[in-house]
Write a protein that holds these residues in place. Structure first.
Motif: not given
Length: 97
Positions: A15-17, A21-24, A26-38, A57-59
């Motif tokens: 749900x967090x991912x 992803x939806x807030x941005x 669909x521009x954020x991929x796994x590296x940017x989402x990792x940066x936010x979640x870490x 989900x595909x950015x």
């Protein structure tokens, strides 16, 4: 004997991912989402990529814009690179125009 891989699917993480992803848009991929979640929890990029693949989900890939030099600068590019001879560069540029 085959090894069966267990996938521990955490719905709260999914749900967090999905929310990030939806807030941005669909521009954020796994590296940017990792940066936010870490900031709150330690999680690997490959795990986030796996969750994104499962969720479908595909950015969107942005095309990076390149800077083009104006035609005048390309034509009149002959000049001294020495800082001491700045006045000569100015004279050559004035002659090119």
């Amino acid at each position: 004997m085959e090894k069966k891989h267990q996938i521990d699917f955490d719905l709260s993480l999914a749900k967090k991912i999905q929310i990030i992803f939806n807030y941005h848009d669909g521009l954020y991929g796994s590296p940017r989402i990792k940066f936010i979640l870490n900031r709150t929890m330690q999680i690997s990029q490959s795990k986030i990529a796996r969750y994104m693949r499962i969720l479908g989900l595909k950015s969107r890939i942005r095309v990076k814009k390149r800077f083009k030099k104006p035609v005048e600068i390309k034509k009149c590019n002959s000049g001294y690179t020495n800082i001491v001879n700045r006045h000569e560069i100015f004279i050559k540029k004035m002659n090119c125009e």
